[in-house]
Write an enzyme that holds these catalytic residues in place. Structure first.
Site, PDB file in Angstrom:
ATOM      1  N   HIS A  67      52.709  32.810  32.307  1.00  0.00           N
ATOM      2  CA  HIS A  67      51.671  32.993  31.388  1.00  0.00           C
ATOM      3  C   HIS A  67      52.069  34.447  30.924  1.00  0.00           C
ATOM      4  O   HIS A  67      52.629  35.216  31.287  1.00  0.00           O
ATOM      5  CB  HIS A  67      50.330  32.991  32.025  1.00  0.00           C
ATOM      6  CG  HIS A  67      50.368  33.971  32.975  1.00  0.00           C
ATOM      7  ND1 HIS A  67      50.498  33.563  34.463  1.00  0.00           N
ATOM      8  CD2 HIS A  67      49.704  35.297  33.427  1.00  0.00           C
ATOM      9  CE1 HIS A  67      50.231  34.489  35.400  1.00  0.00           C
ATOM     10  NE2 HIS A  67      49.921  35.426  34.629  1.00  0.00           N
ATOM     11  N   CYS A 184      44.985  40.590  39.316  1.00  0.00           N
ATOM     12  CA  CYS A 184      46.356  40.534  38.800  1.00  0.00           C
ATOM     13  C   CYS A 184      46.623  41.565  37.629  1.00  0.00           C
ATOM     14  O   CYS A 184      45.853  41.747  36.845  1.00  0.00           O
ATOM     15  CB  CYS A 184      46.814  39.348  39.136  1.00  0.00           C
ATOM     16  SG  CYS A 184      46.196  38.171  37.757  1.00  0.00           S
TER      17      CYS A 184
END
Length: 629
Positions: A67, A184
């Site tokens: 991503h 994250c």
């Protein structure tokens, strides 16, 4: 926004042809571009590969979620792809990946997009859903599975909200209660997968849990003071900095976000049984129950990098202004106002280098109480001629002095806590660290510093070339990592202490080689690079000339042996040549933009060209031709 709104049926790949990790990424990016979901494939891939360089997005259990969030994305999209045979994706469990979800998020993604992406991540921890996706044959079937799963998810979320509002029964209040924070670097996928994994496992174990997420859409489900007070233990599953001071006095586990996904039962068990170190906001921990979260070498490196990274703006800004002032001096003389202005501003910035270095090393070790004694220790190092090495010693000495004081004063009454920060730590820390620096450490490192400078000044040509080659090669080993930073810090130290820019020439040439070599190789060995790589490599001309070694990282991550190996050879040759030709650059950064300040600018460009050409040829010959399926 629903998850199915982000799934583009025409972009799905139900039978991937690629057989390698980078091949999968390229194939999925090509589909996104063909469906007009991204506007710059090279830039998007750079974002994907940067995320992969942090930690693999191969989550395990056959799932990978590459991503990126970038301006190269036209519209938020989730591209679904499958591989029947599986791909070696460097997954966390070492197993092949079969299901791929490439998340493309625009730079300005709104909350609805981000919430949909978060919901997608939460679905993927359910084995039954994942299994059904592996069996799907058509794009329509994939969309249908997601629609059904999302409906179930929405009902569960509504039930969870209802349960949270309901009065707690006596049985509920007797359950163990654990709190957690997940985060994250991009805040798109892992944050929410860890949240859902922890909540699901807690429900199975009969443990009450509340999870705060620090994602792209901000902090959600924030933990309250009452939650923290009531909790038996705290789980921090995060790969970025989160707010920790609020957990003062609580048993706390600090782990990577991937552990929140894959080791949720272990974390919950330890947290509810208080098998974790006691966290203290002033840096103290209960040593009797300590868990080792990293080696001493990693801790020292982190502390050192905190000092160096904070120091670098002073190095770059002050150093370049000083160098320009010398250029002005040659033209206008040492009495011109312009020379005096540039020299004064640059010199004042440069004077902060060692105190800032020492202060922020101490800050990293002992938090805020370490900053002041660290900076004063650094200034003592400057005044005692202990130089850059003395500043390093001052930072670590001040930091660990404060830690020792914190441990020694731990038994003081709670009523004196306020005096620790405003009286005990500053005065005692300064007396102890300052005294050691003034009477012992400073003189010792002053002797070492003088001896080292004398040794370097008396190096023969052969030894100087070897040193230049070593430093140049180190700049290319990890392209911004520990070896790169060690070489750069050593050269900065010599430059700071002596004003000699010869080793700066070696490290600057070495750091410019990797991106330039990749750009040249992609230009002259076009059959060895795919179309996306060629486009991405063009940007490395600019990054290389600007002394931004990190431009080579996406290529090194995808093909480390060939990219790094070839770069080291050319960087070492260029670094050695700068010393053979006695080249100096009196500026710590700037690349091509400061070459004019060199004493032999033409020879520096020749060394750079030779090193870049050698690396480019090795890389071009070493890489395998691109095969089209």
């Amino acid at each position: 926004m629903n998850i199915i709104d982000l799934l583009v049926k025409d972009a799905m790949i139900l039978n991937l042809r690629a057989t390698t990790k980078e091949g999968v990424i390229d194939e999925m990016i090509a589909s996104l571009q063909a469906n007009n979901r991204i506007n710059d494939a090279a830039k998007f891939k750079e974002g994907i590969m940067h995320r992969e360089s942090l930690t693999s997005t191969g989550l395990g259990d056959g799932i990978a979620m590459p991503h990126a969030k970038t301006t190269a994305v036209n519209e938020a999209t989730v591209l679904f792809a499958k591989s029947t045979n599986g791909i070696d994706y460097n997954s966390l469990d070492g197993q092949p990946a079969h299901l791929f979800f490439m998340i493309a998020a625009p730079e300005g993604a709104n909350d609805t997009h981000l919430q949909a992406l978060a919901n997608l991540s939460r679905l993927l921890i359910h084995p039954e859903f994942v299994s059904s996706l592996k069996e799907a044959k058509t794009a329509e079937e994939v969309v249908s599975l997601f629609a059904a799963a999302q409906e179930v998810q929405e009902k569960e979320a509504a039930a969870e909200i209802k349960a949270a509002k309901a009065p707690k029964s006596e049985q509920d209040t007797k359950k163990p209660f654990v709190i957690a924070v997940t985060a994250c670097p991009t805040g798109i996928a892992h944050t929410y997968m860890a949240e859902d994994s922890l909540k699901k496992k807690a429900a199975e174990m009969g443990v009450e849990i509340k999870v705060e997420t620090n994602g792209s859409d901000g902090i959600q489900n924030r933990l309250t003071a009452e939650d923290i007070k009531r909790a038996d233990g705290v789980i921090i599953a995060a790969d970025k900095k989160v707010e920790l001071a609020r957990f003062d006095g609580k048993p706390m586990l600090q782990r990577p976000v991937s552990d929140g996904i894959r080791k949720s039962e272990e974390l919950i068990t330890k947290a509810m049984n208080k098998q974790a170190p006691i966290y203290s906001s002033d840096g103290q921990k209960d040593e009797s129950n300590e868990e080792v979260s990293g080696s001493w070498a990693n801790k020292i490196y982190k502390d050192l990098m905190n000092g160096i990274s904070t120091m670098l703006p002073f190095v770059v800004g002050g150093g370049i202004l000083l160098a320009i002032s010398f250029l002005v001096e040659r033209t206008l003389g040492d009495t011109s106002s312009l020379f005096l202005f540039l020299n004064s501003v640059g010199g004042n910035a440069f004077n902060f280098l060692i105190p800032i270095l020492a202060g922020y090393i101490a800050l990293s070790i002992a938090d805020r109480p370490g900053l002041m004694p660290g900076m004063v220790g650094g200034l003592i190092a400057v005044n005692s001629n202990a130089g850059f090495l003395g500043g390093l010693a001052a930072g670590f000495l001040a930091g660990y002095t404060i830690l020792a004081l914190k441990k020694g004063l731990k038994g003081l009454p709670q009523s004196l806590n306020g005096l620790k920060s405003i009286l005990f730590y500053p005065i005692l820390g300064l007396l102890i660290a300052g005294g050691l620096m003034f009477f012992i450490v400073g003189p010792i490192f002053a002797t070492i510093n003088v001896a080292m400078i004398s040794f370097l000044e008396n190096l023969g040509t052969g030894n100087a070339v070897l040193l230049g080659a070593l430093l140049g090669g180190m700049m290319a080993i990890d392209m911004g990592g520990p070896f790169n930073k060690a070489a750069y810090a050593f050269s900065i130290g010599i430059f700071t202490d002596t004003g000699d820019g010869s080793l700066m020439a070696a490290v600057m040439a070495g750091g410019m080689i990797p991106p330039l070599a990749i750009a040249l190789s992609s230009t002259f060995f076009r059959n060895k690079f795919n179309e996306d790589e060629k486009k991405s490599a063009l940007a490395n001309y600019v990054m290389g000339l600007s002394f931004i070694t990190e431009g080579a990282i996406p290529f090194a991550a995808a093909d480390p042996m060939r990219t790094i190996g070839s770069s080291i050879v050319g960087a070492a040759i260029a670094g050695g040549l700068t010393q053979f030709w006695d080249i100096t650059i009196p500026a710590p950064h700037g690349g091509i933009f400061v070459v004019a300040l060199s004493n032999h600018w033409f020879l520096f460009l020749v060394a750079l060209a030779i090193g870049s050409a050698i690396s480019a040829i090795i890389l071009g010959l070493w890489r395998k031709p691109v095969t089209t399926n």
